[in-house]
Design an enzyme around this catalytic site. Structure first.
Site, PDB file in Angstrom:
ATOM      1  N   LYS A  32       0.857  -1.197   0.000  1.00 49.04           N
ATOM      2  CA  LYS A  32       0.000   0.000   0.000  1.00 49.04           C
ATOM      3  C   LYS A  32       0.887   1.238   0.000  1.00 49.04           C
ATOM      4  O   LYS A  32       1.748   1.392   0.869  1.00 49.04           O
ATOM      5  CB  LYS A  32      -0.915   0.025   1.222  1.00 49.04           C
ATOM      6  CG  LYS A  32      -1.788   1.294   1.257  1.00 49.04           C
ATOM      7  CD  LYS A  32      -2.906   1.194   2.291  1.00 49.04           C
ATOM      8  CE  LYS A  32      -2.521   1.695   3.651  1.00 49.04           C
ATOM      9  NZ  LYS A  32      -2.394   3.169   3.752  1.00 49.04           N
ATOM     10  N   ASP A  59      -3.319   4.399  -2.152  1.00 44.64           N
ATOM     11  CA  ASP A  59      -4.292   4.894  -1.166  1.00 44.64           C
ATOM     12  C   ASP A  59      -4.250   6.425  -1.130  1.00 44.64           C
ATOM     13  O   ASP A  59      -3.623   7.020  -0.268  1.00 44.64           O
ATOM     14  CB  ASP A  59      -3.895   4.274   0.185  1.00 44.64           C
ATOM     15  CG  ASP A  59      -4.776   4.699   1.343  1.00 44.64           C
ATOM     16  OD1 ASP A  59      -5.877   5.202   1.100  1.00 44.64           O
ATOM     17  OD2 ASP A  59      -4.353   4.496   2.504  1.00 44.64           O
ATOM     18  N   LYS A  61      -7.267   8.361  -1.593  1.00 45.59           N
ATOM     19  CA  LYS A  61      -8.563   8.826  -1.070  1.00 45.59           C
ATOM     20  C   LYS A  61      -9.075  10.089  -1.751  1.00 45.59           C
ATOM     21  O   LYS A  61      -9.241  11.133  -1.113  1.00 45.59           O
ATOM     22  CB  LYS A  61      -8.475   9.070   0.443  1.00 45.59           C
ATOM     23  CG  LYS A  61      -8.079   7.858   1.270  1.00 45.59           C
ATOM     24  CD  LYS A  61      -8.182   8.151   2.755  1.00 45.59           C
ATOM     25  CE  LYS A  61      -7.821   6.980   3.632  1.00 45.59           C
ATOM     26  NZ  LYS A  61      -6.396   6.636   3.650  1.00 45.59           N
ATOM     27  N   ASP A  64     -13.520  15.109  -4.663  1.00 40.00           N
ATOM     28  CA  ASP A  64     -13.629  16.413  -5.326  1.00 40.00           C
ATOM     29  C   ASP A  64     -14.879  16.384  -6.208  1.00 40.00           C
ATOM     30  O   ASP A  64     -15.662  15.424  -6.113  1.00 40.00           O
ATOM     31  CB  ASP A  64     -12.347  16.681  -6.149  1.00 40.00           C
ATOM     32  CG  ASP A  64     -12.055  18.172  -6.306  1.00 40.00           C
ATOM     33  OD1 ASP A  64     -13.016  18.947  -6.561  1.00 40.00           O
ATOM     34  OD2 ASP A  64     -10.894  18.571  -6.189  1.00 40.00           O
ATOM     35  N   THR A 119     -11.871   6.183  10.595  1.00 43.24           N
ATOM     36  CA  THR A 119     -11.954   5.720  11.992  1.00 43.24           C
ATOM     37  C   THR A 119     -11.536   6.817  12.971  1.00 43.24           C
ATOM     38  O   THR A 119     -11.782   6.715  14.164  1.00 43.24           O
ATOM     39  CB  THR A 119     -11.097   4.453  12.217  1.00 43.24           C
ATOM     40  OG1 THR A 119      -9.856   4.642  11.565  1.00 43.24           O
ATOM     41  CG2 THR A 119     -11.787   3.232  11.679  1.00 43.24           C
ATOM     42  N   ARG A 211       2.693  -1.276  10.892  1.00 45.11           N
ATOM     43  CA  ARG A 211       3.756  -1.420  11.889  1.00 45.11           C
ATOM     44  C   ARG A 211       4.025  -2.824  12.412  1.00 45.11           C
ATOM     45  O   ARG A 211       5.195  -3.132  12.671  1.00 45.11           O
ATOM     46  CB  ARG A 211       3.511  -0.423  13.029  1.00 45.11           C
ATOM     47  CG  ARG A 211       3.786   1.011  12.569  1.00 45.11           C
ATOM     48  CD  ARG A 211       3.075   2.031  13.400  1.00 45.11           C
ATOM     49  NE  ARG A 211       1.633   1.920  13.274  1.00 45.11           N
ATOM     50  CZ  ARG A 211       0.752   2.646  13.952  1.00 45.11           C
ATOM     51  NH1 ARG A 211       1.178   3.544  14.811  1.00 45.11           N
ATOM     52  NH2 ARG A 211      -0.534   2.498  13.757  1.00 45.11           N
TER      53      ARG A 211
HETATM   54  O1  C5P Z   1       0.666   0.495  11.236  1.00 46.89           O
HETATM   55  P1  C5P Z   1      -0.764   0.074  11.089  1.00 46.89           P
HETATM   56  O2  C5P Z   1      -0.936  -1.427  10.935  1.00 46.89           O
HETATM   57  O3  C5P Z   1      -1.684   0.666  12.133  1.00 46.89           O
HETATM   58  O4  C5P Z   1      -1.152   0.700   9.668  1.00 46.89           O
HETATM   59  C1  C5P Z   1      -2.449   0.632   9.161  1.00 46.89           C
HETATM   60  C2  C5P Z   1      -2.532   1.334   7.830  1.00 46.89           C
HETATM   61  O5  C5P Z   1      -3.900   1.396   7.459  1.00 46.89           O
HETATM   62  C3  C5P Z   1      -2.022   2.780   7.831  1.00 46.89           C
HETATM   63  O6  C5P Z   1      -1.492   3.055   6.530  1.00 46.89           O
HETATM   64  C4  C5P Z   1      -3.277   3.581   8.094  1.00 46.89           C
HETATM   65  O7  C5P Z   1      -3.210   4.876   7.562  1.00 46.89           O
HETATM   66  C5  C5P Z   1      -4.324   2.755   7.353  1.00 46.89           C
HETATM   67  N1  C5P Z   1      -5.705   2.928   7.831  1.00 46.89           N
HETATM   68  C6  C5P Z   1      -6.088   2.681   9.154  1.00 46.89           C
HETATM   69  N2  C5P Z   1      -7.384   2.862   9.530  1.00 46.89           N
HETATM   70  C7  C5P Z   1      -8.288   3.263   8.647  1.00 46.89           C
HETATM   71  C8  C5P Z   1      -7.934   3.518   7.329  1.00 46.89           C
HETATM   72  C9  C5P Z   1      -6.618   3.332   6.950  1.00 46.89           C
HETATM   73  O8  C5P Z   1      -5.260   2.304   9.977  1.00 46.89           O
HETATM   74  N3  C5P Z   1      -9.531   3.379   9.030  1.00 46.89           N
END
Ligand code: C5P
Length: 232
Positions: A32, A59, A61, A64, A119, A211
């Site tokens: 991603k 990604d 998003k 517009d 979220t 992460r």
């Molecule tokens: O590091 P982590 O596993 O929390 O990363 C989750 C990824 O998913 C990040 O790129 C974050 O921006 C994305 N994301 C999220 N929650 C959402 C939409 C996207 O954590 N509702």
């Protein structure tokens, strides 16, 4: 495309991204690319990661007026990514225009996914800042139905919402779920989490994992563990 683990490459530079991807000498993860990396490095980063044999979820998003989103999607379709996305809040007309722009002359196109409510937006903020008074879970379902009506392929949602989305929009409507953590791992700033095995059980189509893989001591082993729990 079947079920897969998508690795969120939330890095600031191409150098850091390639140093990370170089570790994967076997199975090439679905990657991603988000706004930070794309705005720092431009479309070339997408071409380079694609040339290394990775599938890509871009990604960005988009949100517009329909005409602008349609034209932007036509540009993105030339990058040959596998999945891209937009905000369902842009309305059904915007989503239809996006799909039109994304579809190439030969009829092929990347999958198009909608973001429902971020979220980071909770019930209180939604009511006070954007004057939406309905319960947030109903808003999420309504946005997902709008996305399905516009012909989109699925939505990004919490793994906890995936079952409800499939019930309302059909089993074939894709759910891409972030917020995934190992049972013995650190939750970080994610509040409502699921393990890859739980996400599989409730029917997520793709999990997005950042992460727990990118910050792991052994990212390849962490990735393989996700794949084993979610797909195998
Ligand atoms: O590091 P982590 O596993 O929390 O990363 C989750 C990824 O998913 C990040 O790129 C974050 O921006 C994305 N994301 C999220 N929650 C959402 C939409 C996207 O954590 N509702």
């Amino acid at each position: 495309m079947g079920k897969d683990v998508i690795v969120a490459c939330d890095f600031a530079t191409a150098e850091q991204t390639f140093a990370f991807l170089d570790k994967f000498t076997g199975r090439k993860p679905f990657v991603k690319i988000g706004m930070e990396l794309f705005y720092a490095e431009g479309p070339e980063i997408v071409r380079q990661i694609k040339a290394r044999g990775h599938k890509i979820f871009l990604d960005l998003k988009l949100h517009d007026i329909p005409n602008t989103v349609k034209k932007a999607m036509a540009v993105l379709s030339k990058l040959d990514v596998d999945i891209t996305n937009l905000h369902a809040a842009g309305t059904v007309s915007m989503m239809e225009a996006a799909l039109e722009g994304l579809t190439r002359e030969d009829g092929t196109r990347p999958l198009l996914i909608a973001v429902t409510q971020l979220t980071s937006t909770d019930q209180e903020r939604m009511e006070s800042d954007i004057l939406i008074k309905e319960p947030i879970d109903q808003v999420v379902i309504h946005y997902a139905k709008n996305a399905a009506k516009a012909g989109l392929d699925g939505v990004v949602c919490s793994p906890l919402e995936a079952g409800k989305i499939h019930e309302n929009c059909g089993a074939g409507f894709l759910t891409i779920t972030p917020g995934v953590r190992f049972a013995d791992g650190d939750k970080g700033d994610q509040k409502r989490v699921m393990t890859p095995a739980e996400a599989k059980k409730i029917g997520s189509d793709y999990i997005v994992v950042g992460r727990p893989i990118t910050a792991a001591e052994d990212p390849v082993a962490a990735y393989e563990r996700c794949v084993a729990e979610f797909i195998d």
